[in-house]
Design an enzyme around this catalytic site. Structure first.
Site, short mmCIF file in Angstrom:
data_model
loop_
_atom_site.label_atom_id
_atom_site.label_comp_id
_atom_site.label_asym_id
_atom_site.label_seq_id
_atom_site.Cartn_x
_atom_site.Cartn_y
_atom_site.Cartn_z
CE LYS A 126 -108.56 25.13 10.86
NZ LYS A 126 -109.45 25.39 9.73
CG HIS A 158 -106.47 35.76 15.23
ND1 HIS A 158 -107.50 36.64 15.45
CD2 HIS A 158 -106.93 34.55 15.61
CE1 HIS A 158 -108.55 35.99 15.93
NE2 HIS A 158 -108.24 34.72 16.04
CE LYS A 191 -109.03 33.19 22.02
NZ LYS A 191 -109.36 32.83 20.65
CB CYS A 240 -104.75 40.64 13.99
SG CYS A 240 -105.83 40.06 15.32
CG HIS A 257 -114.50 26.08 20.65
ND1 HIS A 257 -113.95 25.44 19.57
CD2 HIS A 257 -114.40 27.40 20.40
CE1 HIS A 257 -113.54 26.34 18.69
NE2 HIS A 257 -113.79 27.54 19.18
CB CYS A 317 -110.99 39.48 15.11
SG CYS A 317 -109.43 39.31 15.94
CB CYS A 326 -108.37 40.90 12.14
SG CYS A 326 -107.98 39.17 12.47
CG HIS A 329 -110.24 24.91 20.10
ND1 HIS A 329 -110.30 25.60 21.27
CD2 HIS A 329 -110.35 25.84 19.11
CE1 HIS A 329 -110.41 26.89 21.04
NE2 HIS A 329 -110.47 27.07 19.72
N1 MSP Z 1 -118.39 33.24 16.85
C1 MSP Z 1 -117.84 34.11 17.82
C2 MSP Z 1 -118.79 34.26 19.00
C3 MSP Z 1 -120.14 34.80 18.65
S1 MSP Z 1 -121.18 34.83 20.02
C4 MSP Z 1 -122.48 35.70 19.54
C5 MSP Z 1 -116.52 33.53 18.32
N2 MSP Z 1 -116.34 32.24 18.14
S2 MSP Z 1 -115.04 31.42 18.54
O1 MSP Z 1 -115.34 30.07 18.17
O2 MSP Z 1 -113.88 31.99 17.98
O3 MSP Z 1 -114.83 31.54 20.08
C6 MSP Z 1 -115.91 31.60 20.95
C7 MSP Z 1 -115.49 31.48 22.38
O4 MSP Z 1 -114.80 30.27 22.61
C8 MSP Z 1 -114.55 32.51 22.96
O5 MSP Z 1 -115.05 33.72 23.27
C9 MSP Z 1 -114.25 31.82 24.25
O6 MSP Z 1 -115.36 31.88 25.08
C10 MSP Z 1 -114.06 30.41 23.77
N3 MSP Z 1 -112.67 30.21 23.51
C11 MSP Z 1 -112.05 30.07 22.31
N4 MSP Z 1 -110.75 29.85 22.53
C12 MSP Z 1 -110.50 29.85 23.84
C13 MSP Z 1 -109.42 29.51 24.64
N5 MSP Z 1 -108.25 29.19 24.17
N6 MSP Z 1 -109.65 29.45 25.98
C14 MSP Z 1 -110.88 29.65 26.53
N7 MSP Z 1 -111.89 29.96 25.80
C15 MSP Z 1 -111.70 30.33 24.49
O7 MSP Z 1 -115.74 34.27 18.89
#
Ligand code: MSP
Length: 503
Positions: free
Chosen positions: A297, A146, A294, A143, A21, A129, A126, A18
């Site tokens: 999903k 979330h 934020k 949480c 990411h 998380c 959670c 998304h």
């Molecule tokens: N799998 C773990 C990370 C492990 S790293 C050893 C994780 N994954 S995640 O897919 O939930 O999110 C990873 C990262 O995506 C977040 O820390 C952030 O950098 C980015 N983002 C996810 N949602 C975001 C937003 N809405 N805005 C900006 N970045 C965010 O956490």
């Protein structure tokens, strides 16, 4: 050759890629591209986080084995990153054998150091998380991130003795004050450490989808211990010592502010325990919010970046996410903002400059771009645009870097508006202005290429240059006078046709 390595978080395969990411991955990509332009040997790593309870549950819900499930999602990330023109050098999946080897090695090293011990855990968890909370940390019993119920967990786990590392971590950060950028986010991390550190559980017996603990196969590794290790297993930790020595420590881990505790507290302590050098830096980004929340999903307010690419083009999208938000701060994604940036910076500034120059060269210079003058009034604007652009990339501030690069576009447009070459008779004065503007465009193409690689290459070609803009090397390529002159300039279709906001 100077080496430069950087990483993104590895993304959970429970969600499709998304905007959040994409944001983190585009920041990393632009930074990697900037360092390649600087002539450095760059290693840019991203990948997927495939173990843990959340994935196991999602697989069960889909009626699949966890492996089959992750095999359907992980490639969607690779496809998305291709579409966003991400130039990652590797893509690590935590279900790969090379990663298993790295995790087993790090677990064993921390265990041998005496920092992992068996204990009984009772607490609140959670699943979204993949993190424990205390009663006080919950908001309304839910949480805090979330806003979903947590589960009560009671099991025998191995614990990492994080509480022993408080002083060592504070000392280390004290002697590396610039390691975390931006500073205010680094201060938040220091605050977490000062607030006191609790041991954390690094194993589970209630779950099978994970990496076995080497000395006790009833347990699998906690997903965060497993996931963090990707940064080393991808560069040979556990499988290729020479490669690991070449590429570790990493220059920057780019992360979101939601995972600071894991990356800036757990991870350095794990490395200290194992006697491994700490990362040289961390870049901590804010959240891209959508409607003030934020994007995730679990919250259900996800924007699909690939739809936006279909809409405004890959560079329209990349430019927006890089330029709109100061790195580290939260940003609010709006469609109006996306089209606004597109119209002002890409259509009006860059697109307009290119089309003006190509039109005048076509009409008044027989379509052949003249060479720039050594004493051009734009030379100073170009030099200062380069200095500020470079400084901003090194400070992990993409929005400032683009602002600095665009200052040269604005200066060039202003120069043309003042001198109005379109009104002048063909001749020396027009040639001179066009040579200067073409040289400014050449430098803009180089400086903008980390953010908008396709556009930069297209500008390069339209002004008659051959080869790849990515093969240019800084600082030489930013020095005034590189445009050769005597080459054909092409007008072409508008690069960024203006867009109307939907009614
Ligand atoms: N799998 C773990 C990370 C492990 S790293 C050893 C994780 N994954 S995640 O897919 O939930 O999110 C990873 C990262 O995506 C977040 O820390 C952030 O950098 C980015 N983002 C996810 N949602 C975001 C937003 N809405 N805005 C900006 N970045 C965010 O956490």
């Amino acid at each position: 050759m100077t080496k430069f390595s950087l990483t993104t978080p590895i993304y959970y395969v429970t969600a499709k890629p998304h905007l959040g990411h994409a944001y983190t991955t585009i920041v990393g990509d632009a930074l990697a591209r900037w360092h390649r332009l600087m002539g450095e040997d760059v290693f840019y790593l991203t990948g997927t986080d495939e173990h843990g309870l959340k994935v196991q549950q999602a697989a069960e819900a889909a009626g699949m084995t966890p492996q089959a499930f992750v095999d359907t999602i992980a490639p969607q990330y690779e496809v998305a990153w291709k579409k966003l023109n991400i130039s990652n050098d590797d893509f690590i999946r935590t279900s790969e054998p090379r990663h298993y080897a790295g995790v087993a090695k790090l677990l064993q090293a921390c265990y041998d150091a005496g920092d992992i011990e068996l204990d009984v855990y009772t607490g609140l968890y959670c699943v979204s998380c993949e993190e424990y909370y205390t009663e006080e940390e919950l908001i309304g019993g839910l949480c805090p991130i979330h806003k979903i119920p947590v589960q009560s967990v009671d099991e025998e786990n191995y614990f990492f003795r994080l509480s022993r590392f408080q002083d060592r971590l504070l000392d280390w950060y004290g002697s590396h004050p610039d390691a975390m950028k931006p500073e205010f986010r680094g201060n938040e991390a220091i605050g977490l450490i000062k607030g006191g550190l609790r041991d954390f559980s690094i194993s589970r017996t209630s779950l099978s989808w994970g990496i076995p603990i080497p000395w006790d196969a009833k347990h699998v590794a906690y997903v965060w211990f497993d996931a963090l290790t990707n940064y080393m297993s991808a560069v040979g930790y556990g499988t290729d010592d020479a490669r690991f020595a070449d590429w570790w420590p990493v220059d920057y881990h780019l992360i979101g502010k939601d995972i600071v505790r894991h990356h800036c507290v757990y991870w350095p302590a794990m490395l200290m325990s194992a006697g491994i050098d700490l990362p040289k830096g961390w870049g901590i980004g804010g959240w891209l919010l959508s409607g003030g929340e934020k994007m995730s999903k679990t919250t259900g307010n996800v924007v699909n970046p690939l739809d936006l690419v279909d809409d405004v083009g890959v560079d329209g999208f990349r430019y927006y996410v890089l330029a709109e938000t100061a790195y580290g701060q939260d940003g609010d994604f709006t469609y109006e903002g996306l089209l606004g940036r597109y119209n002002s910076d890409l259509a009006n500034n860059l697109g307009n400059l290119l089309s003006r120059v190509a039109t005048v060269v076509g009409k008044k210079c027989d379509g052949i771009g003249p060479a720039p003058a050594a004493d051009s009034p734009l030379a100073e604007a170009a030099a200062s645009a380069y200095d500020s652009t470079a400084a901003a990339w090194l400070a992990l501030q993409p929005s400032r870097a683009l602002e600095a690069t665009w200052s040269l576009i604005r200066a060039t447009n202003a120069y043309l508006e003042t001198n109005e070459p379109w009104k002048a008779e063909p001749g020396e004065a027009v040639d001179r202005m066009m040579g200067d503007a073409l040289e400014a465009l050449r430098i803009v193409a180089v400086l903008a290429s980390p953010a908008v690689p396709e556009t930069a290459q297209a500008v390069w070609e339209r002004i008659g240059l051959t080869g790849l803009v990515t093969d240019q090397r800084l600082p030489e390529a930013a020095a005034w006078g590189g445009y050769p002159g005597g080459v054909a300039v092409t007008k072409g279709a508008p690069m960024f046709p203006r867009r109307q906001l939907p009614a």
